[in-house]
Scaffold this motif. Structure first.
Motif, PDB file in Angstrom:
ATOM      1  N   ARG A 225     -55.876  17.483 -21.913  1.00 47.68           N
ATOM      2  CA  ARG A 225     -56.277  16.105 -21.672  1.00 47.68           C
ATOM      3  C   ARG A 225     -56.446  15.917 -20.170  1.00 47.68           C
ATOM      4  O   ARG A 225     -56.005  16.740 -19.383  1.00 47.68           O
ATOM      5  CB  ARG A 225     -55.232  15.131 -22.227  1.00 47.68           C
ATOM      6  CG  ARG A 225     -55.117  15.233 -23.752  1.00 47.68           C
ATOM      7  CD  ARG A 225     -54.099  14.264 -24.337  1.00 47.68           C
ATOM      8  NE  ARG A 225     -53.882  14.528 -25.758  1.00 47.68           N
ATOM      9  CZ  ARG A 225     -54.640  14.055 -26.743  1.00 47.68           C
ATOM     10  NH1 ARG A 225     -55.676  13.281 -26.480  1.00 47.68           N
ATOM     11  NH2 ARG A 225     -54.375  14.349 -27.998  1.00 47.68           N
ATOM     12  N   GLY A 226     -57.093  14.857 -19.775  1.00 47.78           N
ATOM     13  CA  GLY A 226     -57.250  14.585 -18.359  1.00 47.78           C
ATOM     14  C   GLY A 226     -58.499  15.229 -17.790  1.00 47.78           C
ATOM     15  O   GLY A 226     -59.366  15.683 -18.540  1.00 47.78           O
ATOM     16  N   PRO A 227     -58.588  15.281 -16.447  1.00 43.13           N
ATOM     17  CA  PRO A 227     -59.826  15.755 -15.806  1.00 43.13           C
ATOM     18  C   PRO A 227     -60.256  17.126 -16.328  1.00 43.13           C
ATOM     19  O   PRO A 227     -59.452  18.048 -16.427  1.00 43.13           O
ATOM     20  CB  PRO A 227     -59.441  15.809 -14.326  1.00 43.13           C
ATOM     21  CG  PRO A 227     -58.367  14.781 -14.176  1.00 43.13           C
ATOM     22  CD  PRO A 227     -57.591  14.845 -15.476  1.00 43.13           C
ATOM     23  N   GLY A 228     -61.534  17.240 -16.626  1.00 48.91           N
ATOM     24  CA  GLY A 228     -62.075  18.515 -17.101  1.00 48.91           C
ATOM     25  C   GLY A 228     -61.792  18.810 -18.553  1.00 48.91           C
ATOM     26  O   GLY A 228     -62.207  19.860 -19.054  1.00 48.91           O
ATOM     27  N   LEU A 232     -62.686  22.189 -20.765  1.00 51.88           N
ATOM     28  CA  LEU A 232     -61.523  23.056 -21.012  1.00 51.88           C
ATOM     29  C   LEU A 232     -61.316  23.259 -22.513  1.00 51.88           C
ATOM     30  O   LEU A 232     -61.108  24.389 -22.978  1.00 51.88           O
ATOM     31  CB  LEU A 232     -60.263  22.448 -20.396  1.00 51.88           C
ATOM     32  CG  LEU A 232     -60.211  22.424 -18.869  1.00 51.88           C
ATOM     33  CD1 LEU A 232     -59.048  21.549 -18.386  1.00 51.88           C
ATOM     34  CD2 LEU A 232     -60.066  23.834 -18.308  1.00 51.88           C
TER      35      LEU A 232
ATOM     36  N   ASN B 185     -55.125  20.847 -13.664  1.00 51.78           N
ATOM     37  CA  ASN B 185     -56.315  19.995 -13.654  1.00 51.78           C
ATOM     38  C   ASN B 185     -55.991  18.528 -13.390  1.00 51.78           C
ATOM     39  O   ASN B 185     -56.896  17.717 -13.256  1.00 51.78           O
ATOM     40  CB  ASN B 185     -57.087  20.120 -14.991  1.00 51.78           C
ATOM     41  CG  ASN B 185     -56.270  19.646 -16.182  1.00 51.78           C
ATOM     42  OD1 ASN B 185     -55.101  20.005 -16.287  1.00 51.78           O
ATOM     43  ND2 ASN B 185     -56.861  18.857 -17.062  1.00 51.78           N
ATOM     44  N   ASN B 186     -54.688  18.213 -13.297  1.00 52.55           N
ATOM     45  CA  ASN B 186     -54.281  16.819 -13.087  1.00 52.55           C
ATOM     46  C   ASN B 186     -54.446  16.413 -11.617  1.00 52.55           C
ATOM     47  O   ASN B 186     -54.280  17.234 -10.710  1.00 52.55           O
ATOM     48  CB  ASN B 186     -52.821  16.666 -13.513  1.00 52.55           C
ATOM     49  CG  ASN B 186     -52.398  15.222 -13.610  1.00 52.55           C
ATOM     50  OD1 ASN B 186     -52.108  14.582 -12.599  1.00 52.55           O
ATOM     51  ND2 ASN B 186     -52.366  14.689 -14.825  1.00 52.55           N
ATOM     52  N   LYS B 187     -54.701  15.122 -11.413  1.00 50.97           N
ATOM     53  CA  LYS B 187     -54.892  14.613 -10.045  1.00 50.97           C
ATOM     54  C   LYS B 187     -53.648  14.776  -9.166  1.00 50.97           C
ATOM     55  O   LYS B 187     -53.736  14.734  -7.935  1.00 50.97           O
ATOM     56  CB  LYS B 187     -55.292  13.131 -10.082  1.00 50.97           C
ATOM     57  CG  LYS B 187     -56.734  12.940 -10.511  1.00 50.97           C
ATOM     58  CD  LYS B 187     -57.128  11.472 -10.587  1.00 50.97           C
ATOM     59  CE  LYS B 187     -58.581  11.381 -11.070  1.00 50.97           C
ATOM     60  NZ  LYS B 187     -58.964   9.999 -11.386  1.00 50.97           N
ATOM     61  N   SER B 251     -61.839  20.319 -13.124  1.00 37.67           N
ATOM     62  CA  SER B 251     -61.169  19.113 -12.627  1.00 37.67           C
ATOM     63  C   SER B 251     -61.800  18.588 -11.353  1.00 37.67           C
ATOM     64  O   SER B 251     -61.457  17.502 -10.895  1.00 37.67           O
ATOM     65  CB  SER B 251     -59.699  19.417 -12.338  1.00 37.67           C
ATOM     66  OG  SER B 251     -59.608  20.312 -11.243  1.00 37.67           O
TER      67      SER B 251
END
Lengths: 391, 391
Positions: A225-228, A232, B185-187, B251
């Protein structure tokens, strides 16, 4: 004949190692005796349209209904006229330039949520019987895959043999078997591999089919989950296909059944030389821990008995030309979003313009015909018109 | 000069993108204040020699001691004279034909079991300070990787910056961060990527370093059991390296930091064109779900900013020659069992005999020098004698 700027490029015909068919929603519930029909998946939507309750084989769980974006994605994935109609499908194939195709089922995603062997076994029998008239008999261009329960190896063997007798040439398998049973590398499955070789059935694995525990809130295809996350999750699915191939190589399943052939569909093809080298390294450098020893090198087994299909990957062509891996097959993934429906000819030209004829022929036609000998003849020549959708 | 049948083949010198150093067992306990030293890992063996109790950061767990075969494997993995002595190591490198090498730590496998940020942070400081004299200053041929805590991003940034000031050129990172924090991949990690670019530090990931929950009985490197397990477990490790690369691409971490360079060590290199195509397909075909959008194509980011090292893979050479992926680097994995210690020249000749000089130079020398510019000059010419182990 070279196309000029004003002519459309000559049509490239290709066989596809990967397509999908959407069965009628009520296929199982309408065709099983009531006692079993009551146990196949059914969903009750909440009045507010946000959640539903799913009942399957004596269990029930709640899940969110798709949001607008998810529903749109699903609808787009099945927008092709022939998604659920084999006769309409032939017109789609003609238009796209697909000559023959391996056809995977869709309802099979539920298989890992069944608990009662009889229910799953009988439901898949219904599917296999249905697909004969609905798909197989419509045209030799459609090569449906049989389905078998992986909840019990005895059931898997019996249905594999029955399906072979009905004319099936391949059996669909999930990249990991039912969670109630051990993994593909376990000896539990060895009689099934023997039966598949005996019945001359191709083992057709499709990526993205590892069991999902819907009851515990897992969602199909969501690891990140989250960016990308979207890319992914998409890319992650290929690993499950690679794992299935390496379990069959390292466990000795393919070594002991040298005529058995495996298709890993939709996961790409240029991973094969990489995985071959990696397995070679592990097999040699960790040799003191390796059981069983194999009679052939793992790379040789992988190259000879494992076939792989890709959609858009330009790396597939140098894989055939310069890595010596020949069992590369193009696939449309029709009618899904990851596939080429609507842009098949554009994709085939991007991939093959300037590529030697023998390499193009191998990837678009030859590999498929080697995997399914005698199923279908050569397609129309490059540039030839569509064949009036012959049935 | 061509070698005749009676001459030894000319020595091929190669830089290595992957080697390991075994720190003293008591490095942390002898160099931390007692309050912290009491919390670093220590093991008490049972009198019967079958089990031990491991204490780490206020937790204790029981685990089986290695059996004879496991102990033999471990001993063989560290049999090279220079495994824990940098001066002896130079003689090993001369003998093998390795000119310069990236040096990874060994104690770092414990990092994911710490719970107290201060303990992990101070332990890794000790490691970084120790490696300056023990490794870095011994010879410019040794390029050690700094270690940082991934338990808190602030600690990671501070130690990265301190290490850069001490002369480090690369920072070792596990393929997945500490389980207390979100994934790469998280900020959360974006400030760390910015700091690494600013400090000109290479992000050096090593496969097989996903966190392992030792307390719950997980064992390092054991995903599969049963037939084929050894090869399956070995091959599985590459996926964690591929995931780290794709998390940094998808990301936006690399897109936003175009001068940041990533090394994925020991996981092979010929997966890169495959993964590039797979990410391209996901990015385009699932575009409605892709966040963030990237300013460059994912394949371009992967090809330009991600470097990959392999040991024995023959597929690495066509990857450079025919797939257009240039950031391929050989690695010895010295002194481990998966590596080439004892047969480095045999491996290099098998890989490169008959390969164009520019391709051999790129993979053995050029890629390393591009990743670490100015660190080390060209090695002796092919066939030249060893350079008296200069320090």
């Amino acid at each position: 004949m070279t196309a000029t700027a004003t002519e459309a490029p000559a049509k490239i015909w290709a066989n596809s190692g990967d397509s999908h068919f959407l069965e009628p929603d009520d296929l199982w519930s309408s065709n099983l005796p009531k006692r079993l029909a009551d146990l196949v998946p059914r969903a009750e939507k909440d009045p507010d349209g946000l959640w539903e309750t799913v009942h399957i084989d004596g269990q029930s769980f709640r899940r969110r209904l798709p949001n607008v974006a998810q529903q749109e994605f699903y609808d787009l994935s099945n927008r092709a006229p022939g998604a659920k109609d084999a006769k309409l499908r032939l017109a789609d194939l003609d238009q796209e330039g697909v000559w023959a195709e391996v056809v995977f089922p869709s309802l099979g995603m539920w298989s890992s949520s069944f608990r009662t062997p009889e229910v799953l076994r009988e439901a898949l029998k219904v599917s296999n019987d249905w697909a004969i008239d609905a798909i197989m008999k419509v045209s030799p261009r459609l090569v449906p895959t049989a389905q078998v329960s992986t909840l019990l190896v005895e059931d898997a063997i019996a249905e594999l043999q029955r399906a072979a007798g009905l004319g099936y040439r391949a059996v669909f398998l999930p990249t990991t078997p039912h969670p109630a049973q051990p993994d593909w590398n376990n000896k539990y499955w060895m009689p099934f591999w023997a039966a598949a070789q005996e019945a001359n059935m191709v083992l057709a694995f499709h990526v993205g089919t590892d069991p999902v525990d819907l009851a515990s809130g897992q969602a199909v295809g969501v690891t990140y989950r989250g960016p990308g996350g979207a890319v992914l999750n998409y890319t992650e699915t290929t690993f499950s296909g690679q794992r299935a191939a390496m379990k069959l190589v390292t466990s000795g399943a393919l070594d002991q059944h040298p005529n058995l052939k495996v298709l890993i569909a939709e996961g790409g093809a240029s991973w094969v030389p990489f995985l071959a080298d990696r397995m070679t390294e592990g097999y040699r450098q960790h040799s003191m821990a390796v059981r069983p020893k194999l009679s052939r090198a793992p790379a040789e087994i992988l190259y000879e008995q494992v076939y792989a299909s890709f959609q858009h990957d330009k790396s597939a062509i140098p894989t055939v030309m310069h890595h010596g891996y020949r069992n590369v097959m193009w696939g449309s993934d029709y009618p899904h979003m990851e596939g080429t429906f609507g842009h098949t000819q554009e994709t085939l030209h991007e991939l093959f313009d300037g590529v030697p004829d023998d390499v193009r022929h191998r990837i678009t036609i030859g590999t498929f015909n080697e995997l399914f000998p005698g199923v279908i003849g050569e397609p129309p020549a490059v540039g030839a018109p569509a064949p009036q959708s012959q049935a």
